[in-house]
Design a protein around this motif. Structure first.
Motif, PDB file in Angstrom:
ATOM      1  N   UNK A  79       0.864  -1.186   0.000  1.00  0.00           N
ATOM      2  CA  UNK A  79       0.000   0.000   0.000  1.00  0.00           C
ATOM      3  C   UNK A  79       0.895   1.229   0.000  1.00  0.00           C
ATOM      4  N   UNK A  80       0.669   2.126  -0.955  1.00  0.00           N
ATOM      5  CA  UNK A  80       1.485   3.330  -1.109  1.00  0.00           C
ATOM      6  C   UNK A  80       0.885   4.462  -0.281  1.00  0.00           C
ATOM      7  N   UNK A 101       4.458   1.180   1.599  1.00  0.00           N
ATOM      8  CA  UNK A 101       5.461   1.678   0.656  1.00  0.00           C
ATOM      9  C   UNK A 101       5.444   3.197   0.744  1.00  0.00           C
ATOM     10  N   UNK A 102       6.434   3.727   1.453  1.00  0.00           N
ATOM     11  CA  UNK A 102       6.444   5.161   1.729  1.00  0.00           C
ATOM     12  C   UNK A 102       7.025   5.941   0.559  1.00  0.00           C
ATOM     13  N   UNK A 115       4.028  12.417  -8.436  1.00  0.00           N
ATOM     14  CA  UNK A 115       5.083  11.964  -9.338  1.00  0.00           C
ATOM     15  C   UNK A 115       5.915  10.826  -8.751  1.00  0.00           C
ATOM     16  N   UNK A 116       5.835  10.642  -7.447  1.00  0.00           N
ATOM     17  CA  UNK A 116       6.611   9.598  -6.785  1.00  0.00           C
ATOM     18  C   UNK A 116       5.872   8.260  -6.763  1.00  0.00           C
ATOM     19  N   UNK A 117       4.577   8.284  -6.980  1.00  0.00           N
ATOM     20  CA  UNK A 117       3.758   7.087  -6.770  1.00  0.00           C
ATOM     21  C   UNK A 117       4.082   5.987  -7.771  1.00  0.00           C
ATOM     22  N   UNK A 118       4.108   6.339  -9.050  1.00  0.00           N
ATOM     23  CA  UNK A 118       4.264   5.320 -10.081  1.00  0.00           C
ATOM     24  C   UNK A 118       5.589   4.577  -9.961  1.00  0.00           C
ATOM     25  N   UNK A 142      -4.160  13.710 -10.405  1.00  0.00           N
ATOM     26  CA  UNK A 142      -2.971  12.927 -10.760  1.00  0.00           C
ATOM     27  C   UNK A 142      -2.994  11.562 -10.091  1.00  0.00           C
ATOM     28  N   UNK A 143      -3.412  11.534  -8.833  1.00  0.00           N
ATOM     29  CA  UNK A 143      -3.447  10.271  -8.087  1.00  0.00           C
ATOM     30  C   UNK A 143      -4.457   9.314  -8.697  1.00  0.00           C
ATOM     31  N   UNK A 144      -5.631   9.827  -9.006  1.00  0.00           N
ATOM     32  CA  UNK A 144      -6.682   8.974  -9.586  1.00  0.00           C
ATOM     33  C   UNK A 144      -6.293   8.466 -10.976  1.00  0.00           C
TER      34      UNK A 144
END
Length: 371
Positions: A79-80, A101-102, A115-118, A142-144
């Protein structure tokens, strides 16, 4: 002058008769578990958030935990989430046996950097938890977009952001579920622990309703392992009284924030950066959080002058001892780590006076003039 971080006494004095009457009704009815007050609150906050369902639970932490379970997150899944948030966000993940997942935050709004999520998505990623920190929403478009691309659930952590908006939509309208906390210090606070999940997904709503009552449906028939996580009828009665004033209180918080902004300009304190409010969002200022040079010394000085302040948060989650087995090291999330060294939340509540605010900023100015 003494300026508290939060003072609930004036609010209580104003609402005392209403609250006492509601509590008397609950006592007289002798219906203490999942009664009419819970139902009223669930319906009103779902409608407020433009969601179909509201499910009252025992706390904001439980709202996150049950949302993850309902979304199908299991042991070993990932989980991010941001490392710059209250422990409950990551705790809800870890208690399932899933792996937090930090990722880092964007520097101005303190929310998860889209921008860090992907970069950290893997085949095991099941959910993203954007935290709407301090009362301002994350960059949900962006998140969605990323979540949709990889078919990942989105669980909004709006513990600090009930009533916050992003592009005209309220927190609660974006994720598969949205989690609220009614801890006493929140913009809408109970007189103990309480929480709620709102959602437009009927299937998730039904799963959470079952999970909160020991996994029972019908009664005494258990097909899943659930929890005892029901919103208390007494707390719901208190919240129904206070909910009528939520919008007024949020407006007042915005007014207090604007006063702080003006005072910082008036005193020309170059060592302090005020909170950034993005033009497409409504910030409801659960906290008014500045970035400050010599933060720790400033906080000590303010305490000596009778001014309360808080550091949310001094240690990022990826460096907490309990998560040491995840292998994160100092320097992995630099923006988060820098924020932890600089942020300071000033007194913020609807009844805060301009005189108190001027005293706070005056003392901040004195500190930097003498250091």
């Amino acid at each position: 002058m003494n300026v508290p971080m939060l003072d609930l006494t004036e609010q209580y004095d104003a609402l005392k008769s209403e609250i006492h009457n509601k509590l008397e009704e609950v006592m007289t009815s002798s219906q203490f578990i999942l009664g009419p007050n819970v139902k009223i609150l669930e319906q009103s906050l779902a409608a407020y958030s433009n969601a179909e369902d509201g499910i009252g639970v025992a706390s904001g932490s439980d709202a996150l935990h049950l949302s993850l379970l309902a979304a199908g997150v299991e042991e070993g899944d990932e989980v991010i989430l941001p490392a710059f948030t209250f422990f409950a966000t990551a705790g809800a993940v870890a208690r399932i046996g899933a792996v937090p997942k930090f990722v880092d935050i964007e520097p101005e709004g303190y929310n998860i950097d889209p921008d860090e999520i992907e970069e950290v998505i893997s085949v095991r990623t099941k959910a993203i938890i954007p935290v709407h920190l301090y009362g301002q929403t994350a960059d949900m478009d962006s998140i969605l977009k990323t979540a949709s691309k990889y078919n990942i659930a989105v669980i909004e952590d709006a513990a600090q952001a009930i009533g916050a908006e992003y592009k005209g939509k309220k927190s609660g309208e974006f994720g598969d579920t949205c989690c609220f906390s009614f801890f006493p210090t929140k913009n809408l606070g109970a007189y103990g622990d309480a929480g709620m999940v709102v959602t437009n997904n009927d299937d998730l709503a039904e799963k959470i309703k079952v999970l909160r009552v020991h996994g029972s449906k019908p009664k005494y028939h258990h097909h899943v392992l659930g929890y005892n996580s029901r919103l208390d009828e007494i707390q719901a009665a208190v919240l129904n009284v206070k909910n009528k004033y939520l919008e007024t209180w949020n407006d007042k918080r915005q007014e207090k924030a604007a006063i702080y902004d003006e005072l910082l300009k008036e005193y020309n304190i170059l060592e302090v950066i005020p909170p950034k409010v993005f033009g497409d969002r409504r910030h409801v200022f659960h906290q008014y959080t500045i970035r400050a040079e010599q933060r720790d010394d400033l906080q000590t000085y303010l305490k000596e002058q009778g001014v309360s302040s808080m550091i949310y948060y001094p240690i990022p989650l990826h460096l907490q001892p309990v998560f040491s087995d995840l292998g994160y090291e100092e320097g992995d999330l630099p923006v988060t780590e820098q924020a932890c060294k600089e942020v300071l939340s000033l007194p913020m509540f609807p009844e805060l006076t301009e005189e108190q605010q001027r005293y706070v900023i005056h003392q901040i100015s004195n500190f930097y003039k003498n250091n």
